[in-house]
Design a protein around this motif. Sequence first.
Motif, PDB file in Angstrom:
ATOM      1  N   GLU A 307       0.827  -1.208   0.000  1.00 50.68           N
ATOM      2  CA  GLU A 307       0.000   0.000   0.000  1.00 50.68           C
ATOM      3  C   GLU A 307       0.864   1.263   0.000  1.00 50.68           C
ATOM      4  OE1 GLU A 307      -3.507   2.308   0.014  1.00 50.68           O
ATOM      5  OE2 GLU A 307      -3.010   0.247  -0.561  1.00 50.68           O
ATOM      6  N   SER A 308       1.952   1.234   0.786  1.00 52.18           N
ATOM      7  CA  SER A 308       2.838   2.406   0.828  1.00 52.18           C
ATOM      8  C   SER A 308       3.489   2.645  -0.539  1.00 52.18           C
ATOM      9  CB  SER A 308       3.910   2.230   1.903  1.00 52.18           C
ATOM     10  OG  SER A 308       4.759   1.121   1.600  1.00 52.18           O
ATOM     11  N   GLU A 309       3.857   1.583  -1.240  1.00 51.87           N
ATOM     12  CA  GLU A 309       4.447   1.741  -2.565  1.00 51.87           C
ATOM     13  C   GLU A 309       3.416   2.247  -3.563  1.00 51.87           C
ATOM     14  OE1 GLU A 309       6.215  -1.930  -3.667  1.00 51.87           O
ATOM     15  OE2 GLU A 309       7.837  -1.802  -2.187  1.00 51.87           O
ATOM     16  N   ARG A 310       2.157   1.778  -3.407  1.00 51.17           N
ATOM     17  CA  ARG A 310       1.091   2.273  -4.298  1.00 51.17           C
ATOM     18  C   ARG A 310       0.883   3.769  -4.113  1.00 51.17           C
ATOM     19  NH1 ARG A 310      -3.907   3.837  -4.314  1.00 51.17           N
ATOM     20  NH2 ARG A 310      -4.033   3.635  -2.038  1.00 51.17           N
ATOM     21  N   ILE A 311       0.805   4.213  -2.859  1.00 50.11           N
ATOM     22  CA  ILE A 311       0.614   5.641  -2.567  1.00 50.11           C
ATOM     23  C   ILE A 311       1.814   6.450  -3.052  1.00 50.11           C
ATOM     24  CG2 ILE A 311       0.366   7.323  -0.704  1.00 50.11           C
ATOM     25  CD1 ILE A 311      -1.184   5.179   0.855  1.00 50.11           C
ATOM     26  N   PHE A 312       3.014   5.885  -2.851  1.00 51.30           N
ATOM     27  CA  PHE A 312       4.240   6.570  -3.273  1.00 51.30           C
ATOM     28  C   PHE A 312       4.233   6.806  -4.781  1.00 51.30           C
ATOM     29  CE2 PHE A 312       8.631   6.216  -4.867  1.00 51.30           C
ATOM     30  CZ  PHE A 312       9.212   7.296  -4.213  1.00 51.30           C
TER      31      PHE A 312
END
Length: 426
Positions: A307-312
């Motif tokens: 999820e953090s990579e998607r948001i990034f």
Amino acid sequence: MSEFLTIRLSSRPNQPVQWLVWSPQQKEVIASGQLADLTQLDELAEYAAQRPVFALIPAGDLLLTEVTIPAGSGRQLAAVLPYLLEEELAQDVDSLHVHLLKRDGDTAHVAVVEHRKIQAWLTALDDAGMEVKKLLPDCLCLPLFDGSYSAAELEGQWLVRQSEAQGICAEVSWLGAWLLAQKAPITALVEGDKADDAEAEEPVADEASDSSSALLIHHYTPAPKDVPGKWQPEAPELVMQLLAQGAETSKANLLSGPYKQQPAWRKYLKPWRKVAVAAGLVVVAIVAEHVVSVQSMEKQALAYKAESERIFRQVLPQYQRVPSSSYLKRQINSELARLGGSDDAQGVLPWLAQIQPALSKVSQLTVESLKYDQNRGELRFQASASEFQHFEQLRTLLAEDFEVQQGQLNKEGSQVTGAVVLRRKS
């Protein structure tokens, strides 16, 4: 060896049980007596404490015999022995405990006793709190003589030891017939015979004229009357004392196979067995719970990472490759520093934090684009709403903290669009 307790067991109800405590160091009897039956064994608990216990099986409750060992059976002799005796025994061999006493070439000397009897004896002793060190035939505890027998009367029966691994318990009524049946020749000697009686028995005397051919029997209790054999008296002793001394030195021990004694450390661990099992189950449960918890956290961590990579990538589309978590953190912190300015009072983030309450109160208005000019100290955004009054509501709310300059509002269809410029009040 220190003092030890010797108990002669019984297999029949109401049959007396004799016992004796012997001290090898002092060479004397410490205590002795007789119980009414096996149910009174607990009366000996005090004597059994801190003393080894030797249990004697009445010779009448077992069979001492020999069997020829077939060629090639030596390595599995213990397993083969019961079936070598199968034809000679009237009982199922599976119900019998067969113990090898001695092996002499191709001949095995064995003791045979019923499992149910051994189990009954051991249960009675265990219930009385006694741990048996030796379980052995009583007749094999008599003194051993080379080429002759030893005998003693106990409870109206005669215990006779023939050899290292052979012996019997006989009623006096058939003891004579048994002696006559032995392979060694027997000489009938009657005390007080006169010369004329010897002449009258000349045929018998001729047969026994060679004294070396007579069966010598060493007896420790008064010899039976009218029984054949050369009975030689030995120093009289208590029969139980004689058996106790023999039990101490005897190598025979029927506690083999399923009755083999466990190491001493197992005895001390036995009371803790249930505790250990319970502790083991608790440890297994804790480990299982820990494994499940770790797996759940790993799964959650992977979900957070994805999820953090998607948001990034959504916020910073110019960075599509994320080689590590530390790289992601550095880029986010760098972008925050760029947007936030050199201190907390500068940058776009403080502006956004200030206008957010007003925007949340006019939820019908949507910000479509936003531009921040740090040099001019202004924030410009383009917004759309369904009514003109929504822009007026927002302007009123923002005017409390900012100088608000509202551009021209245009209506296209059902949407009203316009620009708003904010500057901080001087």
